[in-house]
Design a protein around this motif. Structure first.
Motif, PDB file in Angstrom:
ATOM      1  N   LEU A 205       0.856  -1.177   0.000  1.00  0.00           N
ATOM      2  CA  LEU A 205       0.000   0.000   0.000  1.00  0.00           C
ATOM      3  C   LEU A 205       0.896   1.231   0.000  1.00  0.00           C
ATOM      4  CD1 LEU A 205      -2.674   1.557   0.326  1.00  0.00           C
ATOM      5  CD2 LEU A 205      -2.549   1.090   2.796  1.00  0.00           C
ATOM      6  N   PHE A 206       0.797   2.027  -1.060  1.00  0.00           N
ATOM      7  CA  PHE A 206       1.573   3.256  -1.183  1.00  0.00           C
ATOM      8  C   PHE A 206       0.681   4.467  -0.918  1.00  0.00           C
ATOM      9  CE2 PHE A 206       3.333   0.283  -4.368  1.00  0.00           C
ATOM     10  CZ  PHE A 206       4.703   0.314  -4.103  1.00  0.00           C
ATOM     11  N   PHE A 207       1.177   5.400  -0.105  1.00  0.00           N
ATOM     12  CA  PHE A 207       0.623   6.745  -0.012  1.00  0.00           C
ATOM     13  C   PHE A 207       1.747   7.710  -0.384  1.00  0.00           C
ATOM     14  CE2 PHE A 207      -2.212   4.576   2.973  1.00  0.00           C
ATOM     15  CZ  PHE A 207      -3.441   5.171   2.757  1.00  0.00           C
ATOM     16  N   HIS A 208       1.465   8.669  -1.258  1.00  0.00           N
ATOM     17  CA  HIS A 208       2.499   9.653  -1.601  1.00  0.00           C
ATOM     18  C   HIS A 208       1.854  10.897  -2.196  1.00  0.00           C
ATOM     19  CE1 HIS A 208       7.105   9.318  -2.203  1.00  0.00           C
ATOM     20  NE2 HIS A 208       6.788  10.572  -1.945  1.00  0.00           N
ATOM     21  N   GLY A 209       2.438  12.050  -1.890  1.00  0.00           N
ATOM     22  CA  GLY A 209       1.985  13.312  -2.451  1.00  0.00           C
ATOM     23  C   GLY A 209       2.748  13.629  -3.722  1.00  0.00           C
ATOM     24  N   SER A 210       2.030  14.037  -4.764  1.00  0.00           N
ATOM     25  CA  SER A 210       2.680  14.290  -6.055  1.00  0.00           C
ATOM     26  C   SER A 210       3.606  15.498  -6.004  1.00  0.00           C
ATOM     27  CB  SER A 210       1.626  14.490  -7.152  1.00  0.00           C
ATOM     28  OG  SER A 210       0.895  15.692  -6.939  1.00  0.00           O
ATOM     29  N   ALA A 211       3.468  16.362  -4.981  1.00  0.00           N
ATOM     30  CA  ALA A 211       4.314  17.550  -4.855  1.00  0.00           C
ATOM     31  C   ALA A 211       5.351  17.388  -3.746  1.00  0.00           C
ATOM     32  CB  ALA A 211       3.458  18.783  -4.602  1.00  0.00           C
ATOM     33  N   ASP A 212       5.665  16.146  -3.384  1.00  0.00           N
ATOM     34  CA  ASP A 212       6.660  15.881  -2.341  1.00  0.00           C
ATOM     35  C   ASP A 212       8.053  16.224  -2.868  1.00  0.00           C
ATOM     36  OD1 ASP A 212       8.335  14.811  -0.355  1.00  0.00           O
ATOM     37  OD2 ASP A 212       7.029  13.101   0.008  1.00  0.00           O
ATOM     38  N   ASN A 213       8.708  17.181  -2.237  1.00  0.00           N
ATOM     39  CA  ASN A 213      10.048  17.588  -2.642  1.00  0.00           C
ATOM     40  C   ASN A 213      11.137  17.078  -1.701  1.00  0.00           C
ATOM     41  OD1 ASN A 213       9.431  19.144  -5.008  1.00  0.00           O
ATOM     42  ND2 ASN A 213       8.530  20.684  -3.646  1.00  0.00           N
ATOM     43  N   LEU A 214      10.757  16.236  -0.738  1.00  0.00           N
ATOM     44  CA  LEU A 214      11.746  15.675   0.184  1.00  0.00           C
ATOM     45  C   LEU A 214      12.062  14.227  -0.178  1.00  0.00           C
ATOM     46  CD1 LEU A 214      13.528  16.208   2.612  1.00  0.00           C
ATOM     47  CD2 LEU A 214      11.633  15.511   4.096  1.00  0.00           C
ATOM     48  N   VAL A 215      11.051  13.382  -0.161  1.00  0.00           N
ATOM     49  CA  VAL A 215      11.202  12.018  -0.670  1.00  0.00           C
ATOM     50  C   VAL A 215      10.545  11.987  -2.047  1.00  0.00           C
ATOM     51  CG1 VAL A 215      10.623   9.583  -0.362  1.00  0.00           C
ATOM     52  CG2 VAL A 215      11.192  10.991   1.627  1.00  0.00           C
ATOM     53  N   TYR A 242       2.016  -7.333  -9.880  1.00  0.00           N
ATOM     54  CA  TYR A 242       2.139  -7.521  -8.438  1.00  0.00           C
ATOM     55  C   TYR A 242       0.978  -6.804  -7.757  1.00  0.00           C
ATOM     56  CZ  TYR A 242       7.093  -8.544  -9.540  1.00  0.00           C
ATOM     57  OH  TYR A 242       8.264  -9.048 -10.053  1.00  0.00           O
ATOM     58  N   PRO A 243       0.319  -7.408  -6.778  1.00  0.00           N
ATOM     59  CA  PRO A 243      -0.809  -6.746  -6.102  1.00  0.00           C
ATOM     60  C   PRO A 243      -0.356  -5.508  -5.327  1.00  0.00           C
ATOM     61  CG  PRO A 243      -0.828  -9.114  -5.704  1.00  0.00           C
ATOM     62  CD  PRO A 243       0.498  -8.794  -6.327  1.00  0.00           C
ATOM     63  N   TYR A 244      -1.093  -4.428  -5.488  1.00  0.00           N
ATOM     64  CA  TYR A 244      -0.762  -3.181  -4.782  1.00  0.00           C
ATOM     65  C   TYR A 244      -1.968  -2.250  -4.785  1.00  0.00           C
ATOM     66  CZ  TYR A 244      -0.668  -0.515  -9.138  1.00  0.00           C
ATOM     67  OH  TYR A 244      -1.043   0.102 -10.313  1.00  0.00           O
ATOM     68  N   MET A 245      -1.855  -1.208  -3.956  1.00  0.00           N
ATOM     69  CA  MET A 245      -2.802  -0.100  -3.974  1.00  0.00           C
ATOM     70  C   MET A 245      -2.007   1.194  -3.798  1.00  0.00           C
ATOM     71  SD  MET A 245      -6.227   0.411  -1.648  1.00  0.00           S
ATOM     72  CE  MET A 245      -7.606   1.355  -2.292  1.00  0.00           C
TER      73      MET A 245
END
Length: 306
Positions: A205-215, A242-245
């Motif tokens: 399970l991935f959470f991520h912000g499209s405007a993340d400038n750190l990671v 591969y199973p993911y969200m």
């Protein structure tokens, strides 16, 4: 399938019977390295049932230079899953980026070392849980790793190195694999381009912000070497089936490393139920735009580390 149904029935029973009971916290020393004591906090609701519980293992964030395993902002996450019948474990790890300059394409040795020792400590904590699984009433086949920011990098890297048969993972039992991975703004460091897995990775399970400038949400690379964020990882998962969200938070910065831990708890639980317990072979991409949330995208490696 019968075993999974029994597990789900047991978890439902635990959820109903444990509701309203007190969460017990126990702190244990799991390793000592370079003179540093590494501890873990174990959160669970004691019950008369001795049925082994799934384990949700958490790695805190802080850029590999700061952070604590028991920071208050993580408590809703710990408490929620403890009340759902999980054994929740939050661990220390050595902080390899203390007093280091901002990492970059040409200054990657410190961050590579920081990731390596964090993964090493996560493996040590995993082995401790496996060795004490019976005493802790943990199901060793259901250890799910999760992390925020630097912790998210650590858990993604740990599953990748284990599934790719890297020497770093030789410390784990030969037949052991993590049951699932939950990443709040994470990435993988690779010298071979977008990571390829020798064995299929754990459901992730991935959470991520499209405007993340750190990671990096996407990737930062020089030829094949660099950091590969949630976007290319999810793309790789899809291409390899591969199973993911993947929750892609549009125009949001690095705070995605924190607020889903408090605001997306039912969604996280649903992922565990569907992908980990029920073995769903789903590949889901969610592009979420929260028009009421204002984001600070000013945090970069340059101003975070210097």
């Amino acid at each position: 399938m019968i075993n999974k149904l029994l597990l789900l029935s047991g978890l439902l029973f635990l959820t109903l019977t444990l509701f309203g009971q007190t969460i017990h916290k126990e702190t244990r020393l799991y390793a000592e390295k370079a003179g540093e004591e590494l501890k873990m906090d174990i959160y669970k609701i004691e019950s008369e049932s001795q049925q082994p519980q799934p384990c949700l293992l958490f790695v805190f964030g802080g850029g590999f230079k700061a952070g604590t395993r028991d920071a208050e902002l993580y408590h809703p996450y710990f408490n929620y899953f403890a009340k759902k019948g999980f054994t929740v474990v939050s661990i220390d790890y050595r902080l390899g980026m203390k007093n280091q300059k901002a990492p970059g394409v040409f200054n990657n040795k410190p961050i590579r070392n920081a990731i390596a020792i964090a993964v090493e400590d996560l493996y040590s904590a995993t082995n401790y849980l496996l060795e004490n699984a019976e005493a802790l009433s943990i199901d060793p086949s259901l250890i799910i790793i999760s992390g925020s920011s630097a912790g998210a990098i650590t858990v993604l890297q740990a599953d990748y190195e284990n599934r790719d048969n890297r020497p770093s993972a030789d410390v784990l039992p030969d037949d052991f694999n993590y049951a699932g991975v939950i990443s709040f703004a994470g990435a993988i460091f690779s010298t071979e381009g977008t990571p390829s897995y020798t064995q299929p990775p754990a459901p992730t399970l991935f959470f991520h912000g499209s405007a993340d400038n750190l990671v990096p949400y996407d990737k930062t690379r020089f030829f094949k070497m660099g950091m590969f964020g949630s976007k290319p990882l999810a793309k790789k998962f899809r291409s390899e089936r591969y199973p993911y969200m993947f929750y892609s938070m549009e125009d949001i910065g690095h705070e995605v490393s924190e607020y889903p831990i408090q605001e997306f708890l039912p969604e996280i639980e649903q992922f565990i139920n569907d992908w980990v317990f029920n073995g769903k072979q789903w590949m889901i991409d969610i592009n979420l735009k929260d028009m009421l949330r204002k984001s600070d995208t000013s945090t970069t490696p340059g101003n975070y580390y210097n």
